[in-house]
Design a protein around this motif. Structure first.
Motif, PDB file in Angstrom:
ATOM      1  N   GLU A  52      36.683  39.172  38.530  1.00  0.00           N
ATOM      2  CA  GLU A  52      37.993  40.003  37.860  1.00  0.00           C
ATOM      3  C   GLU A  52      38.709  39.645  36.262  1.00  0.00           C
ATOM      4  O   GLU A  52      38.862  40.220  35.448  1.00  0.00           O
ATOM      5  N   LEU A  53      38.908  37.996  36.679  1.00  0.00           N
ATOM      6  CA  LEU A  53      39.146  36.996  35.207  1.00  0.00           C
ATOM      7  C   LEU A  53      38.742  36.815  34.662  1.00  0.00           C
ATOM      8  O   LEU A  53      39.238  36.600  32.983  1.00  0.00           O
ATOM      9  N   ARG A  54      36.954  36.616  34.598  1.00  0.00           N
ATOM     10  CA  ARG A  54      36.436  36.375  33.832  1.00  0.00           C
ATOM     11  C   ARG A  54      36.074  36.651  32.114  1.00  0.00           C
ATOM     12  O   ARG A  54      36.209  36.381  31.292  1.00  0.00           O
ATOM     13  N   GLU A  55      36.212  38.381  32.502  1.00  0.00           N
ATOM     14  CA  GLU A  55      35.915  38.989  31.397  1.00  0.00           C
ATOM     15  C   GLU A  55      37.091  39.090  29.933  1.00  0.00           C
ATOM     16  O   GLU A  55      37.015  38.623  29.345  1.00  0.00           O
ATOM     17  N   VAL A  56      38.387  39.314  31.276  1.00  0.00           N
ATOM     18  CA  VAL A  56      39.627  38.905  30.929  1.00  0.00           C
ATOM     19  C   VAL A  56      39.681  37.479  29.951  1.00  0.00           C
ATOM     20  O   VAL A  56      39.757  37.434  28.555  1.00  0.00           O
ATOM     21  N   TYR A  57      39.461  36.087  30.748  1.00  0.00           N
ATOM     22  CA  TYR A  57      39.367  34.992  30.080  1.00  0.00           C
ATOM     23  C   TYR A  57      38.818  35.196  28.883  1.00  0.00           C
ATOM     24  O   TYR A  57      38.635  34.837  27.678  1.00  0.00           O
ATOM     25  N   ARG A  58      37.002  35.254  28.742  1.00  0.00           N
ATOM     26  CA  ARG A  58      36.533  35.541  27.980  1.00  0.00           C
ATOM     27  C   ARG A  58      36.699  36.087  26.665  1.00  0.00           C
ATOM     28  O   ARG A  58      36.389  36.167  25.217  1.00  0.00           O
ATOM     29  N   PHE A  85      46.669  39.563  38.661  1.00  0.00           N
ATOM     30  CA  PHE A  85      46.601  37.770  37.869  1.00  0.00           C
ATOM     31  C   PHE A  85      45.890  38.517  36.419  1.00  0.00           C
ATOM     32  O   PHE A  85      46.142  37.921  35.153  1.00  0.00           O
ATOM     33  N   ALA A  86      44.921  39.684  36.529  1.00  0.00           N
ATOM     34  CA  ALA A  86      44.257  39.349  35.178  1.00  0.00           C
ATOM     35  C   ALA A  86      45.351  39.983  34.196  1.00  0.00           C
ATOM     36  O   ALA A  86      45.026  39.767  33.050  1.00  0.00           O
ATOM     37  N   GLU A  87      45.806  40.663  34.491  1.00  0.00           N
ATOM     38  CA  GLU A  87      47.155  41.947  33.897  1.00  0.00           C
ATOM     39  C   GLU A  87      47.876  40.902  33.207  1.00  0.00           C
ATOM     40  O   GLU A  87      47.887  40.639  32.417  1.00  0.00           O
ATOM     41  N   LEU A  88      48.776  39.890  34.603  1.00  0.00           N
ATOM     42  CA  LEU A  88      49.190  38.329  33.771  1.00  0.00           C
ATOM     43  C   LEU A  88      48.797  38.094  32.636  1.00  0.00           C
ATOM     44  O   LEU A  88      49.568  37.769  32.202  1.00  0.00           O
ATOM     45  N   TYR A  89      47.476  37.591  33.535  1.00  0.00           N
ATOM     46  CA  TYR A  89      47.040  36.443  32.253  1.00  0.00           C
ATOM     47  C   TYR A  89      46.468  37.434  30.781  1.00  0.00           C
ATOM     48  O   TYR A  89      46.843  36.483  29.866  1.00  0.00           O
ATOM     49  N   ARG A  90      46.585  38.452  30.427  1.00  0.00           N
ATOM     50  CA  ARG A  90      45.917  39.469  29.008  1.00  0.00           C
ATOM     51  C   ARG A  90      47.281  38.704  28.561  1.00  0.00           C
ATOM     52  O   ARG A  90      47.420  38.819  27.180  1.00  0.00           O
ATOM     53  N   ILE A 115      55.890  44.005  39.933  1.00  0.00           N
ATOM     54  CA  ILE A 115      54.517  43.526  40.514  1.00  0.00           C
ATOM     55  C   ILE A 115      54.347  42.141  39.994  1.00  0.00           C
ATOM     56  O   ILE A 115      53.945  41.065  40.002  1.00  0.00           O
ATOM     57  N   LEU A 116      54.374  42.274  38.326  1.00  0.00           N
ATOM     58  CA  LEU A 116      53.773  40.717  37.316  1.00  0.00           C
ATOM     59  C   LEU A 116      54.390  40.166  37.643  1.00  0.00           C
ATOM     60  O   LEU A 116      54.556  39.317  37.825  1.00  0.00           O
ATOM     61  N   ASP A 117      56.034  40.409  37.612  1.00  0.00           N
ATOM     62  CA  ASP A 117      56.747  39.464  37.735  1.00  0.00           C
ATOM     63  C   ASP A 117      57.290  38.587  38.558  1.00  0.00           C
ATOM     64  O   ASP A 117      57.382  37.309  39.123  1.00  0.00           O
ATOM     65  N   SER A 118      56.312  39.402  40.353  1.00  0.00           N
ATOM     66  CA  SER A 118      57.017  38.624  40.833  1.00  0.00           C
ATOM     67  C   SER A 118      55.897  37.473  41.060  1.00  0.00           C
ATOM     68  O   SER A 118      55.834  36.434  41.782  1.00  0.00           O
TER      69      SER A 118
END
Length: 403
Positions: A321-327, A262-267, A219-222
């Protein structure tokens, strides 16, 4: 809007507490973005109604005016942070919002660029990158730092006032780079302990079976592959599972929605970015050329990473969902950079200056916003390699002074 994100504001919210009906609202506005544009026009006119930076000739008066110009900007963000924050969040996705913000932004860029050229002509500022690009980076940095402070997104910058000295220092690093005798401001922090990034999920949350790992990875690779073709907001769960060769039920077993994927991908990207910055520990930081080389490599990213970063840089302010990972990623880099600055000041390698935690945060948010602008194709930032080269030089000069 100070108590609710613009994403969640409805027409009913806007007209509540007023004597006006929905039909009266739609008589004047096509939707809530029209209201935002109208509010932004009023705020900008009110905030910059007197003499400004661009009203003085390049020279000493404008040099002093550059710091003075921060005052009305601080006041604008402190008083109308909800409105201006919403403008910043949506200027890359809504042309009308960008149109109302762009003229003021461009006037600051022009004023700073003219001053840079004046300082170069007088032999006080070094030659190098185009003045308009440098000015755009500086104005981008101020914009992002004010946004971050107003939204209380970075503990290194707990208030608007905490960023002023570091912002001014970064500007002076371009116009009149500091040396070992400049800026005797004492640090206000103790050296932080920098832990290895803990991006992995807690053990209890990890899928137990190898097959489960394979499915979540698929799923992440997709999504990673699809981002090379389309931006995040154009992608659907249906596209992701089709590319992964999985069912929707399998997708929802692992992730709540595409934003969670996407949040996991960005991690993964953030963890790699933090580690690459830590390559500064492997060199002699008294060697400026070695520092610049590490920073240049840190800021250069491959095509797949660029596609993830592009969506992350433009979407994080609007996606919870992305904001906390980004911060979290920015905070880890700021902790590490502040630790490095403090260590190198104590050893005499780095120049004295603003508190290390504040300087580190301002530098990183300036880099973040400038790269976001470059990836979005903003004026004066279209050459990503040139932008990243300058950002590496800016960080080096702000921390270690002129050669």
């Amino acid at each position: 809007m100070a108590h609710k994100s613009f994403e969640d504001v409805t027409i009913a919210d806007i007209i509540s507490g007023t004597p006006h009906s929905r039909s009266a609202f739609y008589h004047h506005f096509a939707g809530k973005y029209d209201v935002l544009v109208a509010l932004a026009e009023l705020v900008l006119a009110e905030s910059y109604d007197g003499p400004q930076l661009w009203d003085t000739a390049p020279g000493r008066a404008r040099s002093h005016g550059m710091r003075a110009s921060i005052a009305p900007t601080l006041n604008m963000w402190a008083t109308h942070g909800g409105v201006i924050g919403a403008v910043v969040e949506h200027m890359h996705s809504n042309p009308d919002v960008e149109t109302v913000w762009r003229p003021t932004f461009d006037r600051f860029v022009t004023g700073v660029a003219e001053q840079i050229r004046h300082e170069r002509d007088c032999g006080r500022a070094p030659e190098g990158a185009p003045a308009e690009m440098i000015a755009t980076v500086l104005v981008c940095g101020i914009e992002r730092v004010m946004y971050v402070c107003t939204r209380r997104l970075d503990p290194h910058l707990p208030a608007l006032s905490s960023a002023v000295d570091a912002v001014d220092w970064l500007t002076r690093s371009v116009l009149r780079p500091p040396d070992q005798t400049d800026g005797a401001t004492a640090d206000r922090i103790t050296t932080p302990t920098v832990e290895p990034p803990g991006w992995a999920r807690p053990e209890a949350e990890q899928p137990a079976a190898a097959e489960a790992d394979t499915r979540s990875t698929a799923i992440l690779d997709s999504l990673r592959e699809l981002l090379l073709e389309l931006p995040l907001d154009k992608l659907s769960v249906a596209r992701i599972v089709q590319r992964a060769g999985l069912s929707r039920s399998t997708f929802y077993f692992y992730f709540d929605n595409k934003n969670a994927v996407f949040a996991e991908l960005y991690r993964e990207v953030a963890a790699s970015t933090v580690e690459r910055l830590k390559a500064l520990d492997t060199i002699d930081r008294a060697d400026r050329s070695a520092v610049r080389t590490v920073l240049r490599e840190w800021l250069r990213i491959d095509a797949q990473t660029t596609s993830v970063m592009t969506s992350a840089l433009l979407e994080w302010p609007r996606r919870p969902e992305l904001r906390e990972v980004y911060r979290e990623g920015i905070s880890q880099m700021a902790d590490y950079l502040a630790h490095t600055i403090t260590t190198d000041r104590r050893s005499g390698i780095a120049v004295a200056g603003p508190p290390a935690d504040e300087l580190a945060a301002v530098i990183l948010w300036t880099i973040e916003r400038s790269i976001a602008g470059a990836l979005a194709g903003d004026d004066n930032l279209t050459d990503l390699d040139q932008v990243t080269d300058f950002l590496g030089e800016l960080l080096t000069t702000a921390v270690y002074g002129r050669p």
